[in-house]
Design an enzyme around this catalytic site. Structure first.
Site, PDB file in Angstrom:
ATOM      1  N   HIS A 177      -2.527  -0.313  -2.165  1.00 12.85           N
ATOM      2  CA  HIS A 177      -1.938   1.026  -2.228  1.00 12.85           C
ATOM      3  C   HIS A 177      -0.645   1.088  -1.420  1.00 12.85           C
ATOM      4  CE1 HIS A 177      -2.085   5.539  -2.014  1.00 12.85           C
ATOM      5  NE2 HIS A 177      -1.504   5.306  -0.845  1.00 12.85           N
ATOM      6  N   GLU A 178      -0.662   0.529  -0.223  1.00 14.31           N
ATOM      7  CA  GLU A 178       0.535   0.564   0.622  1.00 14.31           C
ATOM      8  C   GLU A 178       1.645  -0.313   0.047  1.00 14.31           C
ATOM      9  OE1 GLU A 178       0.681   2.794   2.708  1.00 14.31           O
ATOM     10  OE2 GLU A 178      -1.440   3.274   2.870  1.00 14.31           O
ATOM     11  N   HIS A 195       3.396   1.538  -2.636  1.00 14.57           N
ATOM     12  CA  HIS A 195       4.391   2.467  -2.091  1.00 14.57           C
ATOM     13  C   HIS A 195       5.738   1.756  -1.890  1.00 14.57           C
ATOM     14  CE1 HIS A 195       2.481   6.268  -1.503  1.00 14.57           C
ATOM     15  NE2 HIS A 195       1.563   5.840  -0.659  1.00 14.57           N
ATOM     16  N   GLU A 224       1.357   9.638  -4.248  1.00 20.42           N
ATOM     17  CA  GLU A 224       0.053   9.083  -3.871  1.00 20.42           C
ATOM     18  C   GLU A 224      -0.743   8.679  -5.108  1.00 20.42           C
ATOM     19  OE1 GLU A 224      -1.103   8.233  -0.867  1.00 20.42           O
ATOM     20  OE2 GLU A 224       0.915   8.768  -0.213  1.00 20.42           O
TER      21      GLU A 224
END
Length: 290
Positions: A144-145, A148, A221
């Protein structure tokens, strides 16, 4: 290069929109006739609006390390550190970005990514996250990071913040000048009406601007969750990680990097929250959205 082009195009677009808005409202001739230099005001607004945002982005890695006390893993000393670094490297290679710095910090479950450049970012996880999740769940959070970073979310969020800051500064001062000249009838320079109106408008416009920035932050997100699912080959690990986060008290991140964390409980201030509800994120993954 893409980021520089995006920055220049954004600046041009802001100048164009503000110029057109003032003309459509019929304010340009009135304000100019009463001594307000719109060109100088626009330049001043953009300098403050974008300058502050860009500066914050450029020091974001240093600020994140300083404010959380994050320890960057230079040479892995334990099996867990070796696994963290290798997992981040695997995700980074698959996402097509440079290897980020990997860090651990003391705190309740959370994680974040920050940095001004895709090939020189920082990914950090808390000890609470490592201690409360399975490796597969941590793997999904790291994905997930990395998503980003690959999506350029830090830069895009900074540009949006710069745009709304510019609008807030510009229109609050235009409103202050109008009230001062029309209502208070100040003939020379500016009087109390200008300062009072500018301050009030800056607060009101700033609140509205915060809602816009928060909306985009929530949107990104969902994209990062979908990015994690793509990197992992399945949404299941990210769903499990989100469910785990929903059952624990997430760690509070410093305000400067709060939007870059893995979770943030919205509560009754949902319109100003940087993250959507965990239930909505799980539903989006289960429905194949993002």
């Amino acid at each position: 290069m893409k980021r520089i082009v995006l920055f220049l195009l954004t600046n041009f677009a802001v100048m164009l929109v503000l110029s057109i808005s003032v003309r459509v409202l019929g304010l340009d001739r009135f304000l100019t006739a009463n001594g307000l230099n719109l060109g100088m005001l626009l330049a001043f607004s953009m300098l403050l609006g974008f300058g502050g945002s860009i500066f914050s982005l450029l020091i974001s890695k240093w600020m994140a390390k300083f404010s959380t006390g994050a320890h960057v893993i230079e040479t892995p000393q334990t099996a867990d550190e070796q696994w963290l670094v290798s997992t981040v490297r695997r995700h980074a290679e698959k996402a097509g970005i440079g290897m980020p710095e990997v860090a651990i910090y003391e705190g309740e479950p959370n994680a974040f990514a920050t940095g001004a450049f895709r090939d020189s970012s920082l990914v950090a996880v808390s000890t609470g996250l490592l201690g409360s999740m399975t490796r597969e769940e941590v793997d999904a959070v790291l994905g997930h990071e990395i998503a980003h970073v690959a999506n350029g979310d830090m830069v895009t969020l900074t540009l949006i913040q710069g745009v709304v800051n510019t609008f807030v500064i510009f229109f609050s001062r235009v409103a202050g000048y109008l009230v001062d000249k029309v209502v208070f009838k100040t003939e020379r320079g500016v009087g109390p009406g200008y300062y009072i109106t500018s301050i009030v408008c800056e607060i009101v416009f700033g609140i509205l601007a915060s809602m816009i920035v928060a909306w985009f932050s929530r949107y990104r997100e969902f994209r990062a969750d979908a990015g994690s699912a793509a990197l992992m080959g399945s949404p299941r690990p990210m769903i499990a990680a989100l469910r785990r986060l929903g059952g624990v008290e997430s760690g509070e991140l410093p305000k400067a990097i709060k939007a870059f964390g893995i979770t943030d409980r919205p509560g009754w201030m949902a319109l100003f929250s940087s993250h959507p509800p965990i239930e909505a994120r799980i539903a989006a993954l289960e429905g194949g959205k993002g």
